[in-house]
Design a protein around this motif. Sequence first.
Motif, PDB file in Angstrom:
ATOM      1  N   ASP A  86       1.969   9.121  -6.113  1.00  0.00           N
ATOM      2  CA  ASP A  86       1.848  10.217  -4.945  1.00  0.00           C
ATOM      3  C   ASP A  86       0.365  10.071  -4.385  1.00  0.00           C
ATOM      4  O   ASP A  86      -0.253  11.330  -4.655  1.00  0.00           O
ATOM      5  N   LEU A  87      -0.205   9.070  -4.066  1.00  0.00           N
ATOM      6  CA  LEU A  87      -1.453   9.086  -3.415  1.00  0.00           C
ATOM      7  C   LEU A  87      -1.422   9.377  -2.013  1.00  0.00           C
ATOM      8  O   LEU A  87      -0.337   9.630  -1.295  1.00  0.00           O
ATOM      9  N   LYS A  88      -2.609   9.893  -1.359  1.00  0.00           N
ATOM     10  CA  LYS A  88      -2.500  10.515  -0.198  1.00  0.00           C
ATOM     11  C   LYS A  88      -2.229   9.384   1.010  1.00  0.00           C
ATOM     12  O   LYS A  88      -2.115   9.622   1.993  1.00  0.00           O
ATOM     13  N   ILE A  89      -2.647   8.152   0.412  1.00  0.00           N
ATOM     14  CA  ILE A  89      -2.570   6.940   1.409  1.00  0.00           C
ATOM     15  C   ILE A  89      -1.248   6.889   1.921  1.00  0.00           C
ATOM     16  O   ILE A  89      -0.926   6.133   2.964  1.00  0.00           O
ATOM     17  N   ARG A  90      -0.266   7.494   1.106  1.00  0.00           N
ATOM     18  CA  ARG A  90       1.006   7.325   1.582  1.00  0.00           C
ATOM     19  C   ARG A  90       1.543   8.068   3.076  1.00  0.00           C
ATOM     20  O   ARG A  90       2.292   7.768   3.830  1.00  0.00           O
ATOM     21  N   ARG A  91       0.574   9.109   3.304  1.00  0.00           N
ATOM     22  CA  ARG A  91       0.432   9.895   4.636  1.00  0.00           C
ATOM     23  C   ARG A  91      -0.262   9.044   5.596  1.00  0.00           C
ATOM     24  O   ARG A  91       0.297   9.221   6.687  1.00  0.00           O
ATOM     25  N   PHE A 131       0.941  -1.206   0.178  1.00  0.00           N
ATOM     26  CA  PHE A 131       0.073   0.139   0.062  1.00  0.00           C
ATOM     27  C   PHE A 131       0.856   1.249   0.102  1.00  0.00           C
ATOM     28  O   PHE A 131       0.615   2.283  -0.678  1.00  0.00           O
ATOM     29  N   GLN A 132       2.192   1.166   0.764  1.00  0.00           N
ATOM     30  CA  GLN A 132       2.920   2.489   0.918  1.00  0.00           C
ATOM     31  C   GLN A 132       3.587   2.624  -0.356  1.00  0.00           C
ATOM     32  O   GLN A 132       3.941   3.801  -0.982  1.00  0.00           O
TER      33      GLN A 132
END
Length: 270
Positions: free
Chosen positions: A32-37, A24-25
């Motif tokens: 550059d998806l917000k999921i990385r945050r 997922f990360q």
Amino acid sequence: MITNLRIGLIVIALVVVTLVLLPFQLAGLAFDLKIRRYVPRYWHRAACFLLGIRIHVHGRLETRRPLMLASNHVSWKDILVLGAVADVIFIAKAEVAGWPIFGTLAKLQKCIFVVREDKRGTGKQVNEIAARMTAGEIVVLFPEGTTSDGNRLMEVKSSLFGAAAAAAPETPEGIVHVQPVAIAYTRVHGMAMGRFHRPIAAWPGDVELAPHLLGVMREGAIDVDVAFGDAIEFRAGDNRKHLSQAVTSRLRRMLIKHLRGRDYDGMTAD
């Protein structure tokens, strides 16, 4: 024997958690998806749980943006603790990128690596920090520039607030919110942490990482207070030294309160 078994189980569990969250990360970083945050928060929470680090949160994370958290720095455990209570990114010295395991994790979290001796590259580094904040990411700064023994606040370096000064003019209202955050390691196995156990909490720069990490895994059951103070509005054109003084005053006051008072009226992170 039991201690070695405990360490082995912790390592295995951390590997499993990492392998589950890693795809997922990686996808978040690649596109550059917000999921990385968000993904790192789950990893940090799992790591704190497995290591026996119990977090008590006092106050609230500032909701306004752009936001910079200015925290005292005791140990590598500060990364786990802050990462468990908020979706943050860290400003780290460049050599951290080369550390085994921790360097890889820092890259996966998209930390911002800075070379403090590189005067020519300072502007570029500051601009990256400013851009990440204006994009809505919460940036954590350790303004002492090094780790302490956990019992005191070392000198806060005003120069490290250059990113706030660079970001302020780029925001719609010309303001960056700087929130002091005090981290106080207070108990081990439910007992007040005295000088004997202080090396478990603190990680001075002259102590090798691996032995210290093993010591934490052997001991477990550490309580830590995370106190969020009132945010300071830093406006375009404001003086960094005044900001540094205000942060220092609030951090010192909160740190002393939680080290001496050991007040557990805050909520526990879950």
